[in-house]
Every structure is written in structure tokens, then in C-alpha cells.
Design a protein around this motif. Structure first.
Motif, mmCIF file in Angstrom:
data_model
loop_
_atom_site.group_PDB
_atom_site.id
_atom_site.type_symbol
_atom_site.label_atom_id
_atom_site.label_comp_id
_atom_site.label_asym_id
_atom_site.label_seq_id
_atom_site.Cartn_x
_atom_site.Cartn_y
_atom_site.Cartn_z
ATOM 1 N N LYS A 20 50.578 40.847 39.080
ATOM 2 C CA LYS A 20 51.510 41.890 38.669
ATOM 3 C C LYS A 20 52.238 42.495 39.871
ATOM 4 N N LEU A 21 51.484 42.778 40.959
ATOM 5 C CA LEU A 21 52.108 43.328 42.164
ATOM 6 C C LEU A 21 53.089 42.345 42.777
ATOM 7 N N GLU A 22 52.711 41.089 42.789
ATOM 8 C CA GLU A 22 53.597 40.085 43.370
ATOM 9 C C GLU A 22 54.891 39.975 42.564
ATOM 10 N N GLY A 23 54.793 40.134 41.243
ATOM 11 C CA GLY A 23 55.996 40.105 40.427
ATOM 12 C C GLY A 23 56.909 41.286 40.718
ATOM 13 N N ARG A 24 56.315 42.454 40.868
ATOM 14 C CA ARG A 24 57.131 43.623 41.214
ATOM 15 C C ARG A 24 57.827 43.433 42.549
ATOM 16 N N ARG A 25 57.102 42.899 43.512
ATOM 17 C CA ARG A 25 57.673 42.720 44.848
ATOM 18 C C ARG A 25 58.833 41.711 44.822
ATOM 19 N N GLU A 26 58.688 40.665 44.047
ATOM 20 C CA GLU A 26 59.762 39.690 43.944
ATOM 21 C C GLU A 26 61.000 40.309 43.306
ATOM 22 N N ARG A 27 60.804 41.133 42.269
ATOM 23 C CA ARG A 27 61.962 41.792 41.643
ATOM 24 C C ARG A 27 62.642 42.761 42.607
ATOM 25 N N ALA A 28 61.824 43.485 43.435
ATOM 26 C CA ALA A 28 62.410 44.405 44.417
ATOM 27 C C ALA A 28 63.237 43.654 45.444
ATOM 28 N N LEU A 29 62.761 42.502 45.889
ATOM 29 C CA LEU A 29 63.522 41.729 46.870
ATOM 30 C C LEU A 29 64.807 41.177 46.265
ATOM 31 N N ALA A 69 67.830 54.713 49.501
ATOM 32 C CA ALA A 69 67.443 53.995 50.722
ATOM 33 C C ALA A 69 65.950 53.672 50.708
ATOM 34 N N TRP A 70 65.119 54.609 50.237
ATOM 35 C CA TRP A 70 63.676 54.322 50.169
ATOM 36 C C TRP A 70 63.391 53.208 49.152
ATOM 37 N N TRP A 71 64.110 53.252 48.036
ATOM 38 C CA TRP A 71 63.903 52.211 47.009
ATOM 39 C C TRP A 71 64.345 50.834 47.514
ATOM 40 N N ARG A 72 65.361 50.887 48.445
ATOM 41 C CA ARG A 72 65.838 49.595 48.971
ATOM 42 C C ARG A 72 64.930 49.042 50.043
ATOM 43 N N TRP A 73 64.436 49.902 50.986
ATOM 44 C CA TRP A 73 63.657 49.363 52.114
ATOM 45 C C TRP A 73 62.206 49.839 52.107
ATOM 46 N N GLY A 74 61.958 51.026 51.618
ATOM 47 C CA GLY A 74 60.587 51.543 51.659
ATOM 48 C C GLY A 74 59.696 50.950 50.582
ATOM 49 N N ARG A 75 60.254 50.810 49.363
ATOM 50 C CA ARG A 75 59.420 50.310 48.277
ATOM 51 C C ARG A 75 58.971 48.861 48.503
ATOM 52 N N GLY A 515 65.894 35.214 50.921
ATOM 53 C CA GLY A 515 64.459 35.530 50.957
ATOM 54 C C GLY A 515 63.745 34.837 49.819
ATOM 55 N N GLY A 516 62.473 34.610 49.977
ATOM 56 C CA GLY A 516 61.683 33.961 48.922
ATOM 57 C C GLY A 516 60.201 34.239 49.095
ATOM 58 N N THR A 517 59.497 34.221 48.016
ATOM 59 C CA THR A 517 58.058 34.462 48.031
ATOM 60 C C THR A 517 57.391 33.424 47.129
ATOM 61 N N SER A 518 56.365 32.783 47.597
ATOM 62 C CA SER A 518 55.618 31.803 46.782
ATOM 63 C C SER A 518 54.146 32.191 46.780
#
Length: 583
Positions: A20-29, A69-75, A515-518
């Protein structure tokens, strides 16, 4: 017997929170480039508001800009740290689960060792029977016995061979169903089997299917020769006649019914309007097959062939028998139905044997492991045919087992022609005398011990693999382009240089971010378990057997004496009663 415990199985925690966390991180990127544009626009708006109006009014858009800005780089950074921490927790849970599994395996192995120790202590408390097997790998002959003894023999021998990976072909010519216990045992264990009953009430089988005309001629001629006590020696003439008639049957499969019609046509017993299953071209080819003089000469032979084939026509049909080339079959059983009358059964025995011989000669009995062919009720097969069949099996690396009900006629001539010989109960005094003479009367055999073995082997393998990877790249490029052109004019009195033409200036700027995450996970678990039990049953005999005819006449239905020239301890006395392993 101690009850067995099942081996433990590993449990791997499911990384649901990590996924679940990895999915959120991919959507943020993925939303990062769009948020960058929004932040830039909000910052410009805040600056314009502060300059043109009032710095106090610029606080609200400034707070919005900071939040974006926090949502773009901090989150994304926070999600990356949370994902790494959750992965560490999941890896620790996997290690803990694996440790518990290893502890459970050690406990299980300890309990299993205790069970084996208890089983061995019980086995050593009584005198075990020694397993008996012939040393030969080519041919074994068994003489005597009853249907009950043969059922026990086939069950003991067949189950041992099949458990060792052998491919077993059983041809039961007795009409007593002696292979039924072996078939039921193989079926209960899920072994691949093929059963053919001749004739079959459910299927109209054609035993001549897939045979060439030459092979059909040989099968019919040899079958009639083997079933006829007169034993006419001109079998080759009969085989040639049947072969030519089979070659005329080109518009359908060659069956005993169609072959009988062809013989009737050759005898001029059927007219063109009575040809029934024969086509008109087939009828014409058969009538032109023999001249009138040749037909008159061959008429007695054709009558004899027609009479024999007519009996077989009532027991067959047009449906082919199961393929003989399937290498995955562990047990192939061809048996005779017990409802056939004696005359038809005698012919069918010869036909079945000759058909099996054709498939063996073709080399169709293939497969991994040892291949064994067993003929139960070989008494009615002529000695020359059995010797020829023995040669075919040896050339094709097939182990042959022949079971004879009696030790007389051709069976006496075959005695000792193979390798190992097994004698069961022989009630006839003359047959018992011949067997005792073959064994040798100086031997004294003691029946004292049986054995039934069982062991357990288990292997468990577990592997899990987790892979994570992040990749990011940014490229920026900027450039300025300008061009200017001047022109000089030369005149008659003077010349001057002046600006003319065109001037162009351009600027380029580009930014690209990728960028990409696997993340992947695989868990595999395999468990194998086999069981062999070692339990001894003592049936201690307190007296000895002298090899006399009366001993062979008084053997129990499942007892036997095995004579093996390659065995230094031959002859041996044994018993194949299946109840010995269950006590």
C-alpha cells in the motif's frame, strides 16, 4: 504402529502495508511534474500579490504555496522513509517466521526419529522374513497354483515392480480375473492404467485394428493352428489366403465380421446382393482373387478358416483397442471375459496372444523403467509360439513372466528353458514328481520368517525473494541563437557599408525528468513425502520341508518354491500371502 505426524509448513507474512505504501509513493512520483507547475504558478501569484497589493494579503497564497511545495517534495521523501521502515519490519517478521519454522522442523524430525526407533525396536523383537526375488531380468516361469494363489502372486509381484517404476503388461487368458486385485490396488493409488476386456460388453472391440494385412493373416492362421488339436502344419498357406482377403477389404476396417463375409464370398456362398458390409469393389476383388481351379483346391482350407473366423466374428466389433504406444501407462491389462464358451474362448486366447506378439515385435511396448510382460494361463499356447515370443521379448529388452496352471504337455518341454522357475501347489502326483525331480530331492527347506518393510522420507524446501528498486533522472538544456546580415554597396563616386537584410534571435529551454520504482516478491514452497513402513510379522514354523512330491502337493495356496540358478541359496521357500504385511 505409531501414528505419523504431518511435517510443518512455513508461513510467510503478507506485505500488505508495504504494498500500500509503495503504491502511494508511486502515485506521488507520477504527480510530481504537474505539482511543480502548480507550485511555480502559486509562487508567482504570491509575489505579484505582495508587490501590487499588500504583503498581508499575500500570506494566504504563500501558505498554499508552502503546502503544495511540501506535497510535491516533502511527501515523497516521507513516503520513501515510511516504505523503507515498513520493509525492515516485514523482513524482520519473515526472519522470525522462518526461525519458528526451523524450530518446528527440528521438533518434527525428533518425533519422527522416535517413531522410527519404536518401529525398529518392534521389528527386531520378532524374526523377519527375508524378501525373495529372482536374480534374472529376462524370463521367469511359474507352474501350478490356483486362481487364489495367482491373485496373491500377481498382487505381490506387480505392486513391487510398479513401485520400483516398472511398466507392467498383463495378459490374462484364464477367465478367472487373476489380475483384478492388482488392478484395484493400482487404481486406488492413482496409477495410470489401461484395461481391455475381450469381448467387452460395453465396447465392440476390433482386435485386428492397426494390423497390416500380413499380420492379420499370421494372427488368424496361428490362432486356428494353436486352437486345433490336429495341428495342421500348412499354416503358411492359411496365412497367405487370409492376407490376400484382408488386402481386398480396402473400403473399411478389417474386422472378423467383414473377414468372415470375405471368406463366404470366396466360397461362392454369397451373391452380389448379399454382400452386406462389403462394398461392390471389394466383392469384385474377392471373386477375382482365386480362379475356379484354385478355389476348388483351397475350398477345404477356406471352409476351415470360415468356421473359425465365424466364431470370432460374434465376439468382436469395429472399435479399435487402446493404443499400445502410450509411454505413461504403468499397468496395461488385457483379459478375457468369463462369459465366453469353451470353443470361442480357446480361439480368443490364441488371437489375443498373437495380437500381443505383433505389438511386441513392432517394439510398441516402450516407456521408462523396467518393462515386464506377464502371460497368465500360458498352457494353451503352443510351445513353438511361446519360444518365439520369448525371443521377441529378449530382443526388445522385455522381462517375460509365464504362468502355467499345470506341468504337462508343452509346459514340460519348456521347463528350465527360461531362467528362474517358481513352483506353487501341484495337486497332480505326476506333475509334483516332475517338479521334485527338477528341484532336486536332496534339498531341505525351512519356512521360518516373513518381512514387511516401511520407511519414511520427507523433504521440505522454502525460498522467498524480494526485490526493490528506484530510478530517477533529470536533464536540462538551454541555448540562445542570433543571426545578423550586413550589406556593402559600391557606387561610382564612393562606397559605403550599411545594415540591411535580417536579424533573428531565439532562445530554447527544455527540462525532462524520468523516474520509476519496481518492487517484486516471490515465495515458493515444496514438500515431498514418501512412506515405507517396516513391520515384521513372525510366522515361525517348527518343522522342515523335504522336497518330495507330497510337499509340492500340500503347499498352501500362496506358498511357492523358487529355483534360480543365479541364486547361491536356491532353492528358496516363500509365501506371497498379502495378509502377512497387515498383521
Amino acid at each position: 504402529m505409531v501414528e505419523e505426524t504431518q511435517p510443518p509448513l512455513p508461513t510467510i507474512p503478507v506485505p500488505a502495508a508495504l504494498a500500500k505504501l509503495e503504491g502511494r509513493r508511486e502515485r506521488a512520483l507520477r504527480s510530481g511534474p504537474r505539482l511543480s507547475s502548480v507550485v511555480l504558478a502559486a509562487a508567482l501569484g504570491t509575489g505579484v500579490t505582495a508587490v501590487t497589493t499588500s504583503p498581508l494579503l499575500a500570506l494566504a497564497p504563500g501558505a498554499l504555496t508552502a503546502g503544495l511545495a511540501w506535497w510535491r517534495w516533502g511527501r515523497p521523501a516521507q513516503l520513501r522513509r515510511s516504505t523503507r521502515r515498513e520493509h525492515q519490519l516485514w523482513a524482520a517478521a519473515c526472519a522470525e517466521s522462518l526461525q519458528r519454522f526451523e524450530d518446528d522442523v527440528r521438533v518434527w524430525e525428533h518425533e519422527l526419529g522416535e517413531q522410527e526407533r519404536i518401529g525398529k525396536s518392534r521389528a527386531t523383537s520378532v524374526a523377519p522374513w527375508v524378501p525373495v526375488a529372482p536374480s534374472t531380468k529376462e524370463r521367469v516361469d511359474l507352474y501350478g497354483g490356483s486362481a487364489t494363489g495367482w491373485r496373491a502372486t500377481l498382487l505381490a509381484m506387480g505392486s513391487s515392480l510398479m513401485s520400483a517404476g516398472a511398466r507392467l503388461t498383463v495378459v490374462d487368458l484364464t477367465q478367472d480375473g487373476v489380475a483384478e486385485p492388482l488392478r484395484r490396488m493400482a487404481e486406488s493409488f492413482g496409477a495410470p492404467i489401461r484395461t481391455t476386456t475381450v469381448p467387452d460388453e460395453q465396447r465392440a472391440l476390433n482386435l485386428l485394428a492397426d494390423l497390416s494385412a500380413e499380420e492379420i493373416g499370421v494372427v488368424v492362421a496361428e490362432s486356428l493352428y494353436g486352437a486345433d488339436s490336429g495341428k495342421d502344419d500348412s499354416r503358411d498357406v492359411d496365412a497367405t489366403l487370409v492376407q490376400h482377403l484382408a488386402e481386398c477389404l480396402t473400403d473399411g476396417p478389417v474386422t472378423f465380421g467383414r473377414l468372415h463375409l470375405a471368406l463366404q464370398v470366396a466360397l461362392r456362398q454369397l451373391g452380389p446382393d448379399d454382400r452386406r458390409e462389403l462394398s461392390r469393389p471389394e466383392y469384385s476383388a474377392i471373386t477375382d482373387f482365386l480362379s475356379e481351379a484354385a478355389r476348388r483346391t483351397a475350398e477345404p482350407r477356406l471352409f476351415r478358416l470360415a468356421a473359425g473366423v465365424k466364431r470370432l466374428a460374434g465376439s468382436g466389433g469395429s472399435e479399435p483397442v487402446d493404443s499400445w504406444t502410450d509411454e505413461g501407462i504403468s499397468l496395461r491389462l488385457m483379459q478375457m471375459s468369463d462369459r465366453e464358451p469353451q470353443l470361442t474362448a480357446a480361439l480368443l486366447r490364441q488371437v489375443i496372444f498373437q495380437v500381443v506378439a505383433c505389438h511386441v515385435q513392432r517394439g510398441e511396448l516402450t516407456g521408462n523403467g523396467e518393462r515386464v510382460v506377464l502371460i497368465a494361463g500360458a498352457d494353451g499356447i503352443p510351445r513353438a509360439d511361446l519360444e518365439r515370443f520369448d525371443g521377441l521379448c529378449r530382443r526388445n529388452n522385455l522381462r517375460l513372466v509365464l504362468l502355467f496352471s499345470h506341468l504337462r504337455d508343452d509346459a514340460v518341454d519348456l521347463l528350465g528353458g527360461g531362467d528362474a522357475v517358481v513352483f506353487m501347489r501341484l495337486g497332480n502326483a505326476k506333475e509334483a514328481e516332475q517338479a521334485a525331480t527338477f528341484i532336486g530331492r536332496q534339498h531341505r527347506l525351512v519356512a521360518s520368517q516373513f518381512t514387511y518393510s516401511r520407511g519414511t522420507s520427507t523433504s521440505v524446501g522454502t525460498s522467498d525473494n524480494t526485490t526493490r528498486g528506484n530510478s530517477s533522472s533529470t536533464a536540462e538544456s538551454a541555448g540562445v541563437q542570433s543571426s545578423d546580415s550586413r550589406q556593402t554597396t559600391f557606387g561610382l563616386l564612393f562606397s559605403r557599408r550599411h545594415r540591411s537584410g535580417s536579424k533573428s534571435t531565439g532562445e530554447q529551454y527544455s527540462v525532462s525528468t524520468t523516474g520509476g520504482t519496481s518492487w517484486s516478491e516471490s515465495v515458493s514452497t515444496s514438500t515431498q513425502q514418501g512412506t515405507n513402513e517396516s513391520t515384521s510379522v513372525g510366522h515361525q514354523r517348527t518343522y522342515e520341508y523335504a522336497v518330495e512330491p507330497t510337499v509340492l502337493q500340500g503347499l498352501s495356496p500362496t506358498a511357492f518354491i523358487m529355483v534360480d540358478p543365479r541364486d547361491p541359496a536356491s532353492p528358496r521357500l516363500g509365501d506371497c500371502d498379502p495378509r502377512l504385511g497387515r498383521e
